[in-house]
Design a protein around this motif. Sequence first.
Motif, PDB file in Angstrom:
ATOM      1  N   GLU A 133       8.498   0.805  -9.264  1.00  0.00           N
ATOM      2  CA  GLU A 133       8.540   0.364  -7.879  1.00  0.00           C
ATOM      3  C   GLU A 133       7.963   1.440  -6.967  1.00  0.00           C
ATOM      4  OE1 GLU A 133      12.725  -0.594  -7.648  1.00  0.00           O
ATOM      5  OE2 GLU A 133      12.255  -2.707  -7.961  1.00  0.00           O
ATOM      6  N   TYR A 135       7.738   3.084  -3.242  1.00  0.00           N
ATOM      7  CA  TYR A 135       8.509   3.227  -2.012  1.00  0.00           C
ATOM      8  C   TYR A 135       7.740   4.084  -1.019  1.00  0.00           C
ATOM      9  CZ  TYR A 135      12.661   1.496  -4.437  1.00  0.00           C
ATOM     10  OH  TYR A 135      13.559   0.720  -5.120  1.00  0.00           O
ATOM     11  N   LYS A 148      12.256   4.732   3.155  1.00  0.00           N
ATOM     12  CA  LYS A 148      12.451   4.181   1.803  1.00  0.00           C
ATOM     13  C   LYS A 148      12.276   2.663   1.722  1.00  0.00           C
ATOM     14  CE  LYS A 148      15.434   4.621  -2.212  1.00  0.00           C
ATOM     15  NZ  LYS A 148      16.770   4.976  -2.687  1.00  0.00           N
ATOM     16  N   LYS A 150      10.660  -0.500  -0.011  1.00  0.00           N
ATOM     17  CA  LYS A 150      10.030  -0.921  -1.261  1.00  0.00           C
ATOM     18  C   LYS A 150       8.781  -1.691  -0.865  1.00  0.00           C
ATOM     19  CE  LYS A 150      12.717  -2.632  -4.368  1.00  0.00           C
ATOM     20  NZ  LYS A 150      13.522  -3.569  -5.193  1.00  0.00           N
ATOM     21  N   LYS A 153       4.934  -3.025  -6.593  1.00  0.00           N
ATOM     22  CA  LYS A 153       5.271  -2.733  -7.991  1.00  0.00           C
ATOM     23  C   LYS A 153       4.006  -2.374  -8.747  1.00  0.00           C
ATOM     24  CE  LYS A 153       9.359  -5.592  -8.240  1.00  0.00           C
ATOM     25  NZ  LYS A 153      10.155  -6.490  -9.026  1.00  0.00           N
TER      26      LYS A 153
END
Length: 157
Positions: A133, A135, A148, A150, A153
């Motif tokens: 992932e 961030y 932070k 997300k 991916k």
Amino acid sequence: MHYFVSALFVLSVATCAMAYSDGAPAEVCDDMTPKHPFEPRKDKFPYTVAISKTSLASGQETDITISGKDFKGFFVQVRKGNKAVGTFTTNPKEVRGVKCHGTANSAATHSNASVKKSITLKWKAPQEKGELEVYATVAENGEIFWAKHKVGKITVK
């Protein structure tokens, strides 16, 4: 007395803002929250983070680009669970690596506080395979920042 207190406040805020003009310290590796004297914003994240290749083999590289409204600072990690993995290429004029979770350059941060419209980071996949992932923390300035988020991916095969 009021003038003195106001002057002290302005100086303390200026000192905090200047303290991170060359990027985030390793102390932010876990929570990815700048140690500014303000709380992160909770409203909509106003930046786009584009990943050029979201599926790659160990050792291959991909570009991660942050763009949107003007910003001064950033902190980016690619994680497997709670651990930063892979390595970022550094460029002393724009990007400084940060050693997180025992790996040099496993996070990338700004190396100056100049205003940026966008920044492209080069990230190299680790040997370990799996779904990772991405961030990002982005600071418009010392007072306004989002921590932070997300943002994507990457699969290492």
